[in-house]
Design a protein around this motif. Structure first.
Motif, PDB file in Angstrom:
ATOM      1  N   GLU A  49       0.858  -1.179   0.000  1.00 18.27           N
ATOM      2  CA  GLU A  49       0.000   0.000   0.000  1.00 18.27           C
ATOM      3  C   GLU A  49       0.897   1.233   0.000  1.00 18.27           C
ATOM      4  OE1 GLU A  49      -4.168   1.238   2.192  1.00 18.27           O
ATOM      5  OE2 GLU A  49      -2.623   0.242   3.378  1.00 18.27           O
ATOM      6  N   PHE A  50       0.658   2.155  -0.924  1.00 13.29           N
ATOM      7  CA  PHE A  50       1.553   3.305  -1.052  1.00 13.29           C
ATOM      8  C   PHE A  50       0.842   4.430  -1.795  1.00 13.29           C
ATOM      9  CE2 PHE A  50       2.296   0.104  -4.314  1.00 13.29           C
ATOM     10  CZ  PHE A  50       2.085   0.814  -5.492  1.00 13.29           C
ATOM     11  N   THR A  51       1.351   5.638  -1.651  1.00 17.26           N
ATOM     12  CA  THR A  51       0.812   6.797  -2.361  1.00 17.26           C
ATOM     13  C   THR A  51       1.200   6.728  -3.838  1.00 17.26           C
ATOM     14  OG1 THR A  51       0.965   8.174  -0.380  1.00 17.26           O
ATOM     15  CG2 THR A  51       0.806   9.317  -2.487  1.00 17.26           C
ATOM     16  N   ALA A  52       0.240   7.011  -4.702  1.00 18.04           N
ATOM     17  CA  ALA A  52       0.519   7.005  -6.151  1.00 18.04           C
ATOM     18  C   ALA A  52      -0.351   8.056  -6.821  1.00 18.04           C
ATOM     19  CB  ALA A  52       0.258   5.624  -6.743  1.00 18.04           C
ATOM     20  N   THR A  53       0.249   9.195  -7.094  1.00 19.18           N
ATOM     21  CA  THR A  53      -0.465  10.259  -7.813  1.00 19.18           C
ATOM     22  C   THR A  53      -0.048  10.326  -9.275  1.00 19.18           C
ATOM     23  OG1 THR A  53       1.196  11.876  -7.131  1.00 19.18           O
ATOM     24  CG2 THR A  53      -0.746  11.638  -5.721  1.00 19.18           C
ATOM     25  N   THR A  54       0.998   9.565  -9.633  1.00 20.14           N
ATOM     26  CA  THR A  54       1.449   9.497 -11.022  1.00 20.14           C
ATOM     27  C   THR A  54       1.625   8.039 -11.415  1.00 20.14           C
ATOM     28  OG1 THR A  54       3.823   9.505 -10.522  1.00 20.14           O
ATOM     29  CG2 THR A  54       2.715  11.659 -10.693  1.00 20.14           C
ATOM     30  N   PHE A  55       1.651   7.778 -12.718  1.00 16.35           N
ATOM     31  CA  PHE A  55       1.854   6.407 -13.177  1.00 16.35           C
ATOM     32  C   PHE A  55       3.255   5.918 -12.836  1.00 16.35           C
ATOM     33  CE2 PHE A  55      -1.681   7.464 -16.234  1.00 16.35           C
ATOM     34  CZ  PHE A  55      -2.595   6.606 -15.640  1.00 16.35           C
ATOM     35  N   ASP A  56       4.228   6.815 -12.798  1.00 14.41           N
ATOM     36  CA  ASP A  56       5.582   6.420 -12.385  1.00 14.41           C
ATOM     37  C   ASP A  56       5.585   5.913 -10.943  1.00 14.41           C
ATOM     38  OD1 ASP A  56       6.786   6.928 -14.793  1.00 14.41           O
ATOM     39  OD2 ASP A  56       7.480   8.945 -14.258  1.00 14.41           O
ATOM     40  N   GLU A  57       4.863   6.609 -10.062  1.00 15.11           N
ATOM     41  CA  GLU A  57       4.794   6.172  -8.659  1.00 15.11           C
ATOM     42  C   GLU A  57       4.080   4.831  -8.542  1.00 15.11           C
ATOM     43  OE1 GLU A  57       4.778  10.432  -6.229  1.00 15.11           O
ATOM     44  OE2 GLU A  57       2.874   9.531  -6.832  1.00 15.11           O
ATOM     45  N   LEU A  58       3.034   4.641  -9.331  1.00 14.01           N
ATOM     46  CA  LEU A  58       2.322   3.365  -9.314  1.00 14.01           C
ATOM     47  C   LEU A  58       3.227   2.244  -9.811  1.00 14.01           C
ATOM     48  CD1 LEU A  58      -0.290   1.759  -8.876  1.00 14.01           C
ATOM     49  CD2 LEU A  58      -0.993   2.393 -11.198  1.00 14.01           C
ATOM     50  N   PHE A  59       3.969   2.515 -10.884  1.00 12.80           N
ATOM     51  CA  PHE A  59       4.868   1.506 -11.454  1.00 12.80           C
ATOM     52  C   PHE A  59       5.969   1.131 -10.456  1.00 12.80           C
ATOM     53  CE2 PHE A  59       8.687   0.179 -13.658  1.00 12.80           C
ATOM     54  CZ  PHE A  59       8.215  -0.759 -14.558  1.00 12.80           C
ATOM     55  N   GLU A  60       6.660   2.124  -9.912  1.00 13.08           N
ATOM     56  CA  GLU A  60       7.777   1.844  -9.015  1.00 13.08           C
ATOM     57  C   GLU A  60       7.312   1.209  -7.710  1.00 13.08           C
ATOM     58  OE1 GLU A  60      10.806   1.898  -9.864  1.00 13.08           O
ATOM     59  OE2 GLU A  60      10.543   2.915 -11.796  1.00 13.08           O
ATOM     60  N   GLY A  61       6.167   1.665  -7.193  1.00  9.15           N
ATOM     61  CA  GLY A  61       5.644   1.080  -5.960  1.00  9.15           C
ATOM     62  C   GLY A  61       5.268  -0.376  -6.140  1.00  9.15           C
ATOM     63  N   THR A  62       4.675  -0.689  -7.293  1.00 12.88           N
ATOM     64  CA  THR A  62       4.290  -2.080  -7.581  1.00 12.88           C
ATOM     65  C   THR A  62       5.518  -2.944  -7.820  1.00 12.88           C
ATOM     66  OG1 THR A  62       2.206  -1.334  -8.571  1.00 12.88           O
ATOM     67  CG2 THR A  62       2.932  -3.567  -9.104  1.00 12.88           C
ATOM     68  N   LYS A  63       6.476  -2.437  -8.564  1.00 13.68           N
ATOM     69  CA  LYS A  63       7.683  -3.210  -8.882  1.00 13.68           C
ATOM     70  C   LYS A  63       8.488  -3.536  -7.629  1.00 13.68           C
ATOM     71  CE  LYS A  63      11.758  -3.271 -11.890  1.00 13.68           C
ATOM     72  NZ  LYS A  63      12.524  -2.548 -12.944  1.00 13.68           N
ATOM     73  N   ALA A  64       8.398  -2.683  -6.615  1.00 10.08           N
ATOM     74  CA  ALA A  64       9.167  -2.902  -5.384  1.00 10.08           C
ATOM     75  C   ALA A  64       8.619  -4.060  -4.548  1.00 10.08           C
ATOM     76  CB  ALA A  64       9.170  -1.622  -4.549  1.00 10.08           C
ATOM     77  N   LEU A  65       7.443  -4.554  -4.865  1.00 13.62           N
ATOM     78  CA  LEU A  65       6.812  -5.615  -4.062  1.00 13.62           C
ATOM     79  C   LEU A  65       7.404  -6.983  -4.421  1.00 13.62           C
ATOM     80  CD1 LEU A  65       3.125  -4.320  -4.263  1.00 13.62           C
ATOM     81  CD2 LEU A  65       4.822  -3.926  -2.459  1.00 13.62           C
ATOM     82  N   PRO A  66       7.366  -7.962  -3.494  1.00 14.91           N
ATOM     83  CA  PRO A  66       8.056  -9.248  -3.690  1.00 14.91           C
ATOM     84  C   PRO A  66       7.270 -10.263  -4.523  1.00 14.91           C
ATOM     85  CG  PRO A  66       7.072  -9.196  -1.516  1.00 14.91           C
ATOM     86  CD  PRO A  66       6.810  -7.839  -2.121  1.00 14.91           C
ATOM     87  N   TRP A  67       6.964  -9.920  -5.764  1.00 17.21           N
ATOM     88  CA  TRP A  67       6.171 -10.811  -6.617  1.00 17.21           C
ATOM     89  C   TRP A  67       6.864 -12.141  -6.863  1.00 17.21           C
ATOM     90  CZ3 TRP A  67       1.440  -9.247  -6.835  1.00 17.21           C
ATOM     91  CH2 TRP A  67       1.156  -7.878  -6.749  1.00 17.21           C
ATOM     92  N   GLN A  68       8.197 -12.123  -6.922  1.00 14.01           N
ATOM     93  CA  GLN A  68       8.946 -13.353  -7.192  1.00 14.01           C
ATOM     94  C   GLN A  68       8.792 -14.382  -6.073  1.00 14.01           C
ATOM     95  OE1 GLN A  68      10.227 -10.475  -6.323  1.00 14.01           O
ATOM     96  NE2 GLN A  68      11.475 -10.891  -4.510  1.00 14.01           N
TER      97      GLN A  68
END
Length: 385
Positions: A65-84
């Motif tokens: 869960e994180f702040t995302a006011t831009t698509f860049d913030e949404l992308f980086e916040g999602t990529k930082a999560l441990p999907w692997q």
């Protein structure tokens, strides 16, 4: 991923009921919010909660869960999560989404960004930019609310209301999860008679029987996360064995129902038979005026028709009046009805002891609760007497 933040989603108005269920299952570190209850758990708790929760819609893993006011913030916040740690190389991972009161208001765009971020993160582990997605299913959801992105992973699959016993449905059936909630709000227990004079597809009757015998509602179905490599098959076996061992089918049930529509009774009988209660739930084709439930200190819990057209509304008004007269003839019984009719108390000819706003699907309703006397407590005989 041993320690997890899990979310039990809840229909509007039922969050406290879901929280109560979790507490009864032994979970105490929880946060109750609109539409969900967040709690801590491990992998086996995914199994237990999917099997046991009667009023929740789904069990989700809170990935982040994180702040995302831009698509860049949404992308980086999602990529930082441990999907692997969760999704294998062949995993299927569709992305669903919702957005409310957020600058990122385009749901398709948010879904696309989240999908690309997950692919980029998995690429770092599996070293490929193409994923076959022909393996286990991992449904990702991005919820944008007030510029906060909540990213979750669905462990359930088909909603938890799909128990597996209802093969046929009537015109306007109540969801199994809502039926279970109405019963839990009534505080009914199997020592008391239970009757539904507008039983329709029989959902309230079957849910009462499952509660009475302490049958985990998810025992008859499967879940998406049963195919996930991160959850050993032994954990699912352990959780199912616990659930089977908890069944108390030696308790006599006093559950019956009726409906004026013979076709509805056929549907109800099919559900009762499928759920394994053919000998324990009695059904009759009867108008309310002839319904005579047996016993004392019982509970009538019902979901009468609502009606939309004028002719239907007139029929519904007549039916509610009949329910009111039925209640007068059963002074030791408690009476509970969910209805969208604003004039219910006037038609029933009595003000409810309690009312609770609930949503039956998208329809705003009130749960009218008329509390009769409780059964007398039997005197406990001491050894000296």
């Amino acid at each position: 991923m041993a320690h997890l933040q899990l979310i039990a989603t809840a229909p509007m108005g039922l969050e406290s009921i879901v929280a109560r269920e979790l507490k009864e299952l032994g979970y105490h570190d929880m946060t109750v919010e609109n539409g969900r209850v967040t709690f801590s758990g491990d992998l086996i708790d995914i199994c237990r909660c999917n099997l046991w929760l009667r009023t929740s819609d789904r069990i989700l893993i809170k990935m982040g869960e994180f702040t995302a006011t831009t698509f860049d913030e949404l992308f980086e916040g999602t990529k930082a999560l441990p999907w692997q740690d969760v999704i294998p190389q062949n995993g299927e991972f569709p992305v669903e989404g919702r957005s409310l009161k957020s600058q990122l208001s385009s749901v398709p765009a948010c879904q696309s960004i989240v999908k690309k971020a997950v692919v980029d993160k998995l690429n770092l582990t599996y070293h490929t930019e193409w994923f076959p997605e022909d393996g286990p299913r991992y449904v990702i959801e991005v919820i944008m609310l007030n510029d906060i992105a909540l990213i979750t992973l669905d462990t359930t699959g088909s909603g938890l209301h799909k128990r597996g016993y209802r093969k046929l449905i009537t015109e306007a059936p109540i969801k199994e999860t809502m039926a279970a909630a109405l019963i839990q709000l009534s505080r009914w227990n199997p020592t008391r008679p239970f009757y539904d004079p507008c039983c329709g597809s029989g959902t309230l009757l079957v849910e009462a029987a499952m509660i009475g015998w302490n049958i985990a509602p998810g025992l008859r179905r499967t879940f998406n996360s049963e195919d996930w490599p991160i959850i050993p098959e032994a954990l699912w076996s352990e959780a199912r064995e616990e659930a089977f061992d908890s069944i108390r089918d030696d308790i006599p049930l006093q559950i019956s129902g009726s409906d004026i529509d013979p076709a509805a009774i056929e549907v109800a009988q099919a559900a009762v038979n499928s759920a394994g209660f053919a000998k324990d739930i009695q059904l009759e084709v009867l108008p309310i005026t002839k319904a005579r439930p047996k016993g004392d200190f019982g509970c009538i819990i019902t979901n009468p028709p609502y009606g939309e057209r004028l002719s239907e509304i007139e029929e519904v008004d007549k039916l509610i009046r009949e329910l009111g007269r039925m209640a007068v003839g059963l002074p030791s019984w408690s009476f509970f009805a969910i209805s969208s009719t604003k004039r219910f108390e006037q038609l029933f000819n009595k003000k409810a002891d309690k009312r609770r706003k609930l949503y039956n699907g998208t329809i705003e309703c009130q749960y009218y609760q008329y509390l009769g006397p409780l059964p007398p407590r039997h005197k406990q005989i001491s050894p000296s007497e």
